[in-house]
Design an enzyme around this catalytic site. Sequence first.
Site, mmCIF file in Angstrom:
data_model
loop_
_atom_site.group_PDB
_atom_site.id
_atom_site.type_symbol
_atom_site.label_atom_id
_atom_site.label_comp_id
_atom_site.label_asym_id
_atom_site.label_seq_id
_atom_site.Cartn_x
_atom_site.Cartn_y
_atom_site.Cartn_z
ATOM 1 C CB THR A 55 35.011 144.855 17.356
ATOM 2 O OG1 THR A 55 36.054 143.886 17.156
ATOM 3 C CG2 THR A 55 34.357 144.617 18.701
ATOM 4 N N GLY A 113 36.912 127.223 6.569
ATOM 5 C CA GLY A 113 35.580 127.504 7.096
ATOM 6 C C GLY A 113 35.475 127.404 8.608
ATOM 7 C CE1 TYR A 142 30.829 138.811 9.902
ATOM 8 C CE2 TYR A 142 30.068 139.897 7.894
ATOM 9 C CZ TYR A 142 31.015 139.743 8.882
ATOM 10 O OH TYR A 142 32.145 140.520 8.863
ATOM 11 C CB SER A 169 41.176 128.894 4.995
ATOM 12 O OG SER A 169 39.849 128.969 4.508
ATOM 13 C CG ASP A 200 39.819 137.709 8.314
ATOM 14 O OD1 ASP A 200 39.896 137.890 9.541
ATOM 15 O OD2 ASP A 200 38.837 137.187 7.758
ATOM 16 N N GLY A 252 36.691 129.619 10.717
ATOM 17 C CA GLY A 252 36.849 130.923 11.350
ATOM 18 C C GLY A 252 38.307 131.260 11.612
HETATM 19 P P1 ADP Z 1 37.512 130.839 6.632
HETATM 20 O O1 ADP Z 1 38.203 132.020 6.070
HETATM 21 O O2 ADP Z 1 37.010 131.040 8.021
HETATM 22 O O3 ADP Z 1 38.286 129.570 6.525
HETATM 23 P P2 ADP Z 1 35.708 131.464 4.469
HETATM 24 O O4 ADP Z 1 34.331 131.011 4.154
HETATM 25 O O5 ADP Z 1 35.950 132.904 4.633
HETATM 26 O O6 ADP Z 1 36.183 130.627 5.756
HETATM 27 O O7 ADP Z 1 36.692 130.975 3.313
HETATM 28 C C1 ADP Z 1 36.686 129.632 2.907
HETATM 29 C C2 ADP Z 1 36.732 129.558 1.390
HETATM 30 O O8 ADP Z 1 38.009 130.020 0.921
HETATM 31 C C3 ADP Z 1 36.620 128.145 0.858
HETATM 32 O O9 ADP Z 1 35.271 127.763 0.709
HETATM 33 C C4 ADP Z 1 37.347 128.242 -0.481
HETATM 34 O O10 ADP Z 1 36.495 128.816 -1.454
HETATM 35 C C5 ADP Z 1 38.445 129.251 -0.184
HETATM 36 N N1 ADP Z 1 39.696 128.578 0.212
HETATM 37 C C6 ADP Z 1 40.359 128.740 1.374
HETATM 38 N N2 ADP Z 1 41.488 128.002 1.405
HETATM 39 C C7 ADP Z 1 41.545 127.346 0.227
HETATM 40 C C8 ADP Z 1 42.456 126.420 -0.373
HETATM 41 N N3 ADP Z 1 43.563 126.006 0.267
HETATM 42 N N4 ADP Z 1 42.178 125.965 -1.623
HETATM 43 C C9 ADP Z 1 41.074 126.357 -2.270
HETATM 44 N N5 ADP Z 1 40.188 127.222 -1.766
HETATM 45 C C10 ADP Z 1 40.390 127.716 -0.538
HETATM 46 MG MG MG Z 2 37.388 133.921 5.755
#
Ligand code: ADP
Ligand code: MG
Length: 377
Positions: A33, A116, A218, A121, A166, A118
């Site tokens: 949304t 990754g 997406y 991170s 986010d 969702g």
């Molecule tokens: P989500 O946000 O759902 O976890 P995303 O694909 O949006 O998935 O983000 C994940 C990416 O963010 C990872 O592939 C990496 O590039 C980066 N990332 C997230 N946390 C870390 C971390 N602690 N150290 C290094 N890279 C990170």
């Molecule tokens: Mg993300």
Amino acid sequence: MTKAANLFRSIFGAEADGVWAAPGRVNLIGEHTDYNDGLVLPFALAQRTEVAIRLRTDGVIRMSSALAPNNVVGIPVKELAPGWPAGWGAYVAGVPWALEGDVGFDAAIDSSVPVGAGLSSSAALICAVGLGINDLLSLGYSRRELARRTRRTENEYVGAPTGGMDQIAALLCIEGHALLYDVREDTTEQVPFDPSDAGLKVLVVDTQVRHGHVDGEYAKRRADCEQAAEQLGVPTLRDVAYSDLDAALNHLDNERLVKRVRHVVTENQRVRDTAAALASDDWVGVGELLTAAHASIRDDFEASCTELDVAVAMLMESGALGARMTGGGFGGAAIALVPHAEADEAAHTVRAVFADNGFVPPTIFSVVPSAGATRIK
Ligand code: ADP
Ligand code: MG
């Protein structure tokens, strides 16, 4: 001493100037949304990303993450440009770029947010670095402005076309609350959300499914929503009122767009209804809304996957009040509102059924509505 501070010392051989942390988030309800200018209801997790930072005087950025294999060294801040460096380093390098904070620094990162899944991170990392740079350079950005700017890091610098939820969640959430965020109006409202008070737990089942086609799907869903809005003659699907849904659906020229619009419009209404149910302690009502949201994203938005559907079905069979996938979909995590006494058994059942189906073992844990980003040292 935090792990990030220890990592900093072992990699860079000095003390960090400070340590900042930003949480991952679960979106309780309101999926797909945000880019339709609609409503979302995330809450922050205790799982968080910590970054220890020390400013440098030579205009160079170096970084190291306990979760990533390669240290990134020697990026001159003057040469920052979207997409550089490739990979995870862009999530860090894109922060001074978006904050217009022309400074070099060393950064060491440690995180307990599953990557990754969702649970965002990505925003946890960006926002921890953002708060740190904002503090160290005394830039004076409000949390709102930081959210806006760190979103540009993800959208324009990393190149991920995410909505605004986010960063808002990572920076503005508070303990014991979910955050009702109205993207169109750019307004937020703290909604009391304390499941433990009602004898409930929020269980997260990370299916470990990470499909390579997620980005493409997406983008297709976003394109569907844009095409539908165009056919309906409105700027975004936010402009379709719930009370006008039937008339709107009659205007559309294909069944796929009918399903997409039905999801987005009913989902916005479910977000409103969930906030109202929480305000009146109607946990059964909240559960029913979560489950209805899952059916909608599975059948109308077609953004679920087999593992998520199995997880949701098993959680419901195990006594959950409600369950749904959370995040962008096509893999990642499901959440459920489960009575305290049933939580262990529910987790056990999901694990057993995943094993019977030959799925990768899921990671299952409970989460607690927690505070947004903060300086911790
Ligand atoms: P989500 O946000 O759902 O976890 P995303 O694909 O949006 O998935 O983000 C994940 C990416 O963010 C990872 O592939 C990496 O590039 C980066 N990332 C997230 N946390 C870390 C971390 N602690 N150290 C290094 N890279 C990170
Ligand atoms: Mg993300």
